[in-house]
Design a protein around this motif. Structure first.
Motif, mmCIF file in Angstrom:
data_model
loop_
_atom_site.group_PDB
_atom_site.id
_atom_site.type_symbol
_atom_site.label_atom_id
_atom_site.label_comp_id
_atom_site.label_asym_id
_atom_site.label_seq_id
_atom_site.Cartn_x
_atom_site.Cartn_y
_atom_site.Cartn_z
ATOM 1 N N ASP A 187 0.848 -1.183 0.000
ATOM 2 C CA ASP A 187 0.000 0.000 0.000
ATOM 3 C C ASP A 187 0.892 1.245 0.000
ATOM 4 O O ASP A 187 2.125 1.133 0.079
ATOM 5 C CB ASP A 187 -0.977 -0.013 1.173
ATOM 6 C CG ASP A 187 -0.277 0.001 2.532
ATOM 7 O OD1 ASP A 187 0.879 0.478 2.609
ATOM 8 O OD2 ASP A 187 -0.884 -0.462 3.513
ATOM 9 N N PRO A 188 0.328 2.454 -0.107
ATOM 10 C CA PRO A 188 1.164 3.664 -0.160
ATOM 11 C C PRO A 188 2.112 3.817 1.025
ATOM 12 O O PRO A 188 3.253 4.273 0.859
ATOM 13 C CB PRO A 188 0.125 4.795 -0.205
ATOM 14 C CG PRO A 188 -1.070 4.175 -0.874
ATOM 15 C CD PRO A 188 -1.097 2.766 -0.375
ATOM 16 N N ALA A 189 1.668 3.431 2.222
ATOM 17 C CA ALA A 189 2.549 3.522 3.393
ATOM 18 C C ALA A 189 3.721 2.548 3.260
ATOM 19 O O ALA A 189 4.853 2.863 3.658
ATOM 20 C CB ALA A 189 1.764 3.242 4.671
ATOM 21 N N ASP A 200 18.391 3.898 3.987
ATOM 22 C CA ASP A 200 19.119 3.412 5.152
ATOM 23 C C ASP A 200 18.376 2.227 5.734
ATOM 24 O O ASP A 200 17.323 2.386 6.364
ATOM 25 C CB ASP A 200 19.250 4.521 6.208
ATOM 26 C CG ASP A 200 20.024 4.077 7.450
ATOM 27 O OD1 ASP A 200 20.541 2.938 7.451
ATOM 28 O OD2 ASP A 200 20.112 4.854 8.412
ATOM 29 N N GLY A 201 18.921 1.044 5.517
ATOM 30 C CA GLY A 201 18.269 -0.169 5.995
ATOM 31 C C GLY A 201 18.224 -0.277 7.507
ATOM 32 O O GLY A 201 17.437 -1.062 8.055
ATOM 33 N N ARG A 202 19.059 0.494 8.194
ATOM 34 C CA ARG A 202 19.072 0.489 9.651
ATOM 35 C C ARG A 202 18.381 1.723 10.241
ATOM 36 O O ARG A 202 18.588 2.063 11.425
ATOM 37 C CB ARG A 202 20.507 0.398 10.181
ATOM 38 C CG ARG A 202 21.177 -0.935 9.895
ATOM 39 C CD ARG A 202 22.557 -1.018 10.529
ATOM 40 N NE ARG A 202 22.501 -0.954 11.973
ATOM 41 C CZ ARG A 202 22.309 -1.999 12.783
ATOM 42 N NH1 ARG A 202 22.159 -3.216 12.269
ATOM 43 N NH2 ARG A 202 22.277 -1.840 14.095
ATOM 44 N N ALA A 203 17.568 2.391 9.448
ATOM 45 C CA ALA A 203 16.838 3.562 9.944
ATOM 46 C C ALA A 203 16.053 3.180 11.200
ATOM 47 O O ALA A 203 15.458 2.099 11.285
ATOM 48 C CB ALA A 203 15.891 4.084 8.870
ATOM 49 N N SER A 204 16.050 4.065 12.173
ATOM 50 C CA SER A 204 15.361 3.786 13.436
ATOM 51 C C SER A 204 13.854 3.769 13.221
ATOM 52 O O SER A 204 13.333 4.338 12.245
ATOM 53 C CB SER A 204 15.727 4.839 14.477
ATOM 54 O OG SER A 204 15.195 6.105 14.104
ATOM 55 N N LEU A 208 11.424 5.834 10.627
ATOM 56 C CA LEU A 208 10.461 5.178 9.740
ATOM 57 C C LEU A 208 9.052 5.693 10.001
ATOM 58 O O LEU A 208 8.242 5.807 9.078
ATOM 59 C CB LEU A 208 10.527 3.659 9.928
ATOM 60 C CG LEU A 208 11.858 2.995 9.543
ATOM 61 C CD1 LEU A 208 11.826 1.501 9.867
ATOM 62 C CD2 LEU A 208 12.170 3.194 8.065
ATOM 63 N N GLN A 209 8.758 5.999 11.261
ATOM 64 C CA GLN A 209 7.455 6.579 11.599
ATOM 65 C C GLN A 209 7.274 7.921 10.911
ATOM 66 O O GLN A 209 6.221 8.198 10.318
ATOM 67 C CB GLN A 209 7.344 6.738 13.115
ATOM 68 C CG GLN A 209 6.065 7.424 13.566
ATOM 69 C CD GLN A 209 6.078 7.764 15.051
ATOM 70 O OE1 GLN A 209 7.099 7.622 15.716
ATOM 71 N NE2 GLN A 209 4.943 8.216 15.562
ATOM 72 N N ARG A 210 8.302 8.779 10.975
ATOM 73 C CA ARG A 210 8.210 10.096 10.337
ATOM 74 C C ARG A 210 8.078 9.966 8.828
ATOM 75 O O ARG A 210 7.372 10.750 8.180
ATOM 76 C CB ARG A 210 9.436 10.926 10.698
ATOM 77 C CG ARG A 210 9.423 11.463 12.122
ATOM 78 C CD ARG A 210 10.551 12.450 12.344
ATOM 79 N NE ARG A 210 11.852 11.778 12.402
ATOM 80 C CZ ARG A 210 12.379 11.294 13.507
ATOM 81 N NH1 ARG A 210 11.720 11.378 14.657
ATOM 82 N NH2 ARG A 210 13.565 10.711 13.500
ATOM 83 N N ALA A 211 8.765 8.985 8.235
ATOM 84 C CA ALA A 211 8.728 8.827 6.776
ATOM 85 C C ALA A 211 7.374 8.343 6.273
ATOM 86 O O ALA A 211 6.953 8.702 5.171
ATOM 87 C CB ALA A 211 9.823 7.860 6.334
ATOM 88 N N THR A 212 6.696 7.540 7.080
ATOM 89 C CA THR A 212 5.442 6.921 6.628
ATOM 90 C C THR A 212 4.192 7.600 7.169
ATOM 91 O O THR A 212 3.113 7.451 6.589
ATOM 92 C CB THR A 212 5.403 5.446 7.043
ATOM 93 O OG1 THR A 212 5.456 5.362 8.485
ATOM 94 C CG2 THR A 212 6.575 4.676 6.445
#
Length: 333
Positions: A187-189, A200-204, A208-212
């Motif tokens: 889905d878009p998220a 960054d595969g190790r993004a916190s 990831l919350q802010r990005a999605t």
């Protein structure tokens, strides 16, 4: 036989602990430093410091990668024959596209090899039948559909080394993907999540919350689901030259059809092979090989690969420079 553990030509700035850390990250790119430290027998601070140094000094990245098979997508390998002055600009232009990966200059700098990862058939057709044929400096295009991957993806080249013993790999190993009844639908998220992991595969989880725009608990749960399904995996990206491997080549191999699966599986077990897949086109097998030097490459071609039953032809295209690996563009040296 070439091996990742051979060390005579390895740069002095990279030691056994660095190689062990690379192997650990290939096994689980999001493993906490504390767990990796316990496996390696060092402190958390040592692992964090080595990780930062590998990123800053050697260009290492841990990136999230979408698995096309699990998403019902098809990868293509393109060979673009160019006029001598145009190959590098074309490679750089392709590298800026989000639907391309593993772009390299080969064949004396007159050919660009590119993997396309279009989400839809329309995106693929727009590139292959629209944009590229209208580029005057491209004088020939060969398109090879990736039919079956024998080695690559989540397996990773660093897993072929012996920096970690089996008992060290076990605490980090991820479970095999669960069988799926059909393609995983994003889905878009999910797309936003995948884009952030590609950076960054190790993004916190807060990042990831802010990005999605989703809650931290929802992001954590969805990432676990995507990894468990095999729709996304973590890969370690670093130029093998940093580890002392100077000779890289693409092999376009023609194998007698009854031997295709046997040869493909054999390649998957060779330590020199970073990628091997059955393809459509004039050749029916493509492979990426990484060796210490040209002499080792010759030995591999003549004494290992050439001896496999069913081999009919091998075209070797040395890689002069890799412009893009997955989702980031490498800086010129």
């Amino acid at each position: 036989m070439d091996s990742l553990s051979n060390s005579p030509s390895e740069p002095k700035s990279l030691d056994e602990l660095d190689r062990a850390l690379l192997h650990a990250l290939q096994t689980d790119g999001r493993a906490p430093f504390s767990r990796i430290a316990a496996v390696l027998g060092v402190s958390d601070q040592t692992v964090a410091r080595r990780y930062r140094r590998l990123r800053a000094d050697h260009g290492m990245r841990v990136v999230g990668v979408a698995d096309p098979d699990r998403l019902g997508r098809t990868n293509w390998m393109l060979r673009l024959r160019c006029t001598p002055d145009a190959a590098e600009p074309i490679a750089k232009a392709l590298a800026r596209r989000p639907d391309t990966a593993w772009i390299a200059l080969t064949s004396g700098g007159t050919e660009v090899t590119c993997v396309t990862r279009a989400r839809t058939r329309q995106e693929h057709d727009a590139l292959l039948f629209g944009k590229l044929p209208r580029t005057p400096s491209i004088v020939g295009i060969d398109a090879h559909c990736v039919l079956h991957v024998f080695y690559g993806g989540a397996a990773g080249w660093h897993n072929k080394g012996d920096a970690l013993a089996a008992e060290q790999v076990a605490p980090l190993a991820q479970p095999a993907p669960e069988p799926a009844a059909g393609p995983v639908v994003l889905d878009p998220a999910d797309e936003l999540l995948m884009a952030e992991l590609a950076r960054d595969g190790r993004a916190s989880y807060p990042d990831l919350q802010r990005a999605t725009g989703c809650s931290e608990s929802a992001v954590k749960r969805r990432l676990e689901q995507l990894r468990r399904s095999g729709a996304v995996y973590l890969d370690v990206q670093m130029d093998a030259m940093e580890l002392g491997y100077e000779s890289h080549a693409l092999l376009w191999i023609t194998v007698a059809p009854p031997a295709l699966a046997t040869v493909g599986k054999a390649l998957a077990g060779h330590p020199e092979v970073a990628f091997a897949a059955a393809t459509s086109g004039r050749s029916n097998l493509a492979a990426v090989v990484i060796c210490r030097d040209a002499a080792r490459l010759y030995t591999y071609l003549s004494e290992t690969l050439g001896m496999l039953e069913g081999m009919q032809n091998i075209e070797t295209s040395p890689t002069l420079r890799r412009v893009k690996q997955l989702m980031y563009e490498e800086k010129p040296r």
